[in-house]
Structure formats: structure tokens, C-alpha cells
Design a protein around this motif. Structure first.
Motif, PDB file in Angstrom:
ATOM      1  N   LYS A 285       0.846  -1.208   0.003  1.00  0.00           N
ATOM      2  CA  LYS A 285       0.007  -0.023  -0.110  1.00  0.00           C
ATOM      3  C   LYS A 285       0.922   1.257   0.084  1.00  0.00           C
ATOM      4  CE  LYS A 285      -3.857  -2.052   2.711  1.00  0.00           C
ATOM      5  NZ  LYS A 285      -4.699  -1.701   4.047  1.00  0.00           N
ATOM      6  N   GLU A 289       1.297   3.893  -3.200  1.00  0.00           N
ATOM      7  CA  GLU A 289       0.952   5.548  -3.083  1.00  0.00           C
ATOM      8  C   GLU A 289       2.335   6.196  -3.311  1.00  0.00           C
ATOM      9  OE1 GLU A 289      -0.527   8.670   0.174  1.00  0.00           O
ATOM     10  OE2 GLU A 289      -0.614   6.696   0.571  1.00  0.00           O
ATOM     11  N   HIS A 290       3.462   6.030  -2.893  1.00  0.00           N
ATOM     12  CA  HIS A 290       4.676   6.757  -2.717  1.00  0.00           C
ATOM     13  C   HIS A 290       5.766   6.531  -3.802  1.00  0.00           C
ATOM     14  CE1 HIS A 290       3.397   8.737   1.169  1.00  0.00           C
ATOM     15  NE2 HIS A 290       2.842   7.686   1.432  1.00  0.00           N
TER      16      HIS A 290
END
Length: 385
Positions: A285, A289-290
């Protein structure tokens, strides 16, 4: 050797004069997140002037790193002095305590010698029969149970209910317990049943309390729950601590090897100790996202057990996988690094064969700017050394 049970460590501690009864304690169990909760608790207590001992496992670089006073590892000299005394007593009395039992006894004795007010103790494996579960109810301020998932099934059971029963074994009669409220329903049912049986007031927080922010805690969506468990535990044991006092402690928390960015030459790489499927889900996750919006990921991995379920959560088509291994561990010779060939075989199921390679040692890896190192804390130990 892993041989769960309390008879040997109880006898060993008795010969030492039961140092674990000389201070108050928080006792923390769980599959994922217990190290973070221990770090939050230790940081909050230390920031607010409570002389605090912290025991975690496994150690990250050196054995003494597992035992801290006010968030600082004890000296090598102190560790060796106490460990030698514990080992000598173990031999003299023919107790035959395991390595982890002797490590736990060493921590308990260090905390007595260092006159800590509170010890924050992380369970090693399970809970009910773990060597740390010698703490008396009179001395435990609060027990905490983090996220429970499948891991160490050979020792704890093949179902979540069985695993949760082992973890809930740290709950003490009449002592409050805080359990991660996002656990599966069957897990919470077990924890509630044990808490009711022991007349333990149970708290099951979900999300950060009002007035707390993700800016105050470690990186990662899952840290909301770890912080929530820590905040509730502190609030139960130290109602006199204001929200501001707790927040400052949270802000001062560090926990190496968990969603940690480090510099490797001219590149920044992400390192994480994710070593089971549920931890891999949380890592994925964060990476999604990053990091993924930038480019495919290079995964540098080593494992101590079958890895297919973990790689399934992490690796996507186009990613590169570099399989490696970690060396033998003198204090835990039963832990072996998985053959990199086996890792590569699994990785080829999730990305192109040409993107899967192996190296003999992590020091031989050339890092790019979108690299994640994960799979085992023992791999990170070699990286940090």
C-alpha cells in the motif's frame, strides 16, 4: 532452538531473585506492529520523565540493541556482564534455558540493575508460553495486542483462532488490555473471551483519537492503529498524561527497519522488515502510493521461510526482483536464509523472467532510486552492518 514454555525461564529468574518483579511493565503481543507499539510506549514514557526499559526481539545489529534504557541501547559491557552471569547460572543450575529465555532474563536483570520505573516488553513468539510471560499481574500496568495474522503456524496453530488464543495468553487477571480493534472478528472474539474470563477491562480502539494526527506518528497507513493502541494503553495506565504530553512522545518515536528511508550512495532506498503476507500488504500500500507512480520497483529480498505469498502482494509486472541471502546467525543457528534460487522461482510468477536475478550478498547490489529492501530483519541487519 525454539521450545516454548515457562518452566525453565521461571526457574532461571528465580535463581536471579526474580528481577522482573522489581518494576512496573507494559506487555505487548501481536503478529505485526508490536515493535512499533513498544517504541511508541517507550518514547512517550521517556519523554515524560519516566525511567524506561525496553526489550524487543530480534535485535537489529548487535545483541545489546534489544535492551534499551530511555530509548538508548545499553553498553556492550553491561550486556556482556549480565549475559555472562545469566549463562553461568543457567549452566551451574543445569536449567537448560533456551537462548531467547536467557536473553529475556538478561533484559529483566539489566532493568533491575538500572533501576527502571517501567519496562516495556515485547513478546518474542506467541504470548501464552513465551518467555516474557512471567510478569506478575501486580506489576503489569496494561497488556496490548496488535494486529494478529498468520505467522509461525508450526508453533501457534493453523487457524487465526488458535493463534489469537496464544497471543491473548498475556492478558492478566484484573489488568486492562488494549487490542487493535481492526483485527478480524474471530480474533476479537477470542481476545474478548479471554479478557472476560480474567476480568480484564478490554479496549478495542479503531483509528487515532480525536486531536491526534498522522503527522505525529511513524510513516505508513497501518501506523494509525499501532499509535491508537499505544495511546489507549498509556491513557489507561497514566491518566495524568495530557494529550500534548502524549503527542510529543509520539513525535519523538523512531523504529529502524520499518518503512525507513536510508541513503545508499547517491540513492535513497526504502527498507522494511515485512516478513509475512499481512505485513507485505501494508508495505505494498505504501509503495503504491509513494513509489509506483514514478516507475516500476526494484525489490531486493531475502527470506527465512517460503515467500510465494509475500511476493504475490509485492511484485507486479515490470518490477525487478534481486534475490539474495543473509548469513548465519550465531545466537539463532536454526534460522536459515531461503535459497535465492527458490526466491527467483517464485518471483518469475509475478514479473518477467528477465527481470529476476540474484546476488550472493546484499553488499553486491547496485541500488537505483526506486528500490525497496525487505523480506527479513536479518537481511536488514547485514545491510546496516
Amino acid at each position: 532452538m525454539i521450545d516454548l514454555g515457562l518452566a525453565r525461564v521461571t526457574r532461571l529468574l528465580g535463581e536471579l531473585g526474580n528481577p522482573q518483579n522489581c518494576y512496573k511493565a507494559f506487555h505487548v503481543a501481536g503478529t505485526n506492529g508490536k515493535g512499533s507499539v513498544v517504541s511508541y510506549l517507550s518514547s512517550i514514557l521517556t519523554y515524560n520523565g519516566v525511567r524506561t526499559g525496553r526489550f524487543t526481539s530480534p535485535f537489529l545489529i548487535n545483541e545489546e540493541d534489544a535492551i534499551c534504557i530511555n530509548n538508548r541501547p545499553i553498553t556492550r559491557q553491561l550486556y556482556e556482564d549480565v549475559k555472562k552471569a545469566v549463562d553461568a547460572l543457567n549452566i551451574q543450575k543445569t536449567i537448560q534455558a533456551t537462548e531467547f529465555e536467557r536473553e529475556a532474563a538478561t533484559a529483566f536483570e539489566v532493568f533491575r540493575r538500572e533501576k527502571v520505573e517501567v519496562a516495556v516488553i515485547e513478546v518474542g513468539l506467541g504470548g501464552l508460553l513465551d518467555a516474557t510471560n512471567v510478569l506478575m499481574k501486580e506489576n503489569v500496568l496494561c497488556t496490548a495486542i496488535t494486529k494478529i495474522a498468520f505467522d509461525h503456524e508450526g508453533f501457534l496453530g493453523s487457524s487465526l483462532t488458535q493463534i489469537a488464543t496464544q497471543k491473548a495468553g498475556i492478558i492478566k487477571p484484573g489488568v486492562p488490555c488494549v487490542a487493535d480493534g481492526t483485527n478480524d472478528t474471530e480474533v476479537l472474539q477470542v481476545v474478548k473471551s479471554v479478557a472476560d474470563m480474567k476480568s480484564s477491562l478490554l479496549y478495542t480502539p479503531v483509528g487515532l483519537p480525536v486531536g491526534y494526527s498522522t503527522r505525529d506518528i511513524l510513516e505508513g497507513e497501518f501506523q494509525k492503529q499501532n499509535a491508537a493502541v499505544a495511546v489507549q494503553s498509556i491513557s489507561v495506565a497514566y491518566p495524568q498524561f495530557s494529550r500534548g504530553m502524549i503527542i510529543e512522545g509520539l513525535r519523538n518515536t523512531t523504529w529502524p527497519g520499518r518503512l525507513q528511508w536510508i541513503d545508499m550512495g547517491n540513492q535513497r532506498v526504502l527498507v522494511d522488515g515485512a516478513h509475512n503476507p499481512s505485513a507485505a500488504i501494508e508495505l505494498a500500500k505504501y509503495v503504491q502510493e509513494h513509489m509506483r507512480p514514478k516507475s516500476p520497483i526494484t525489490w531486493v529480498v531475502a527470506f527465512s521461510k517460503p515467500c510465494d505469498d509475500i511476493l504475490a502482494q509485492l511484485v507486479q509486472p515490470g518490477d525487478k526482483v534481486i534475490a539474495t541471502k543473509f548469513g548465519s546467525i550465531a545466537t539463532m543457528p536454526w534460522i536459515k536464509s531461503l535459497d535465492p534460487n527458490n526466491i527467483c522461482e517464485s518471483a518469475r510468477k509475478y514479473t518477467e523472467e528477465s527481470n529476476v536475478t540474484q546476488v550472493a550478498n546484499i553488499k553486491d547490489v547496485y541500488f537505483n532510486d526506486n528500490t525497496v529492501i525487505c523480506g527479513s530483519l536479518y537481511l536488514l541487519r547485514e545491510l546496516y552492518r
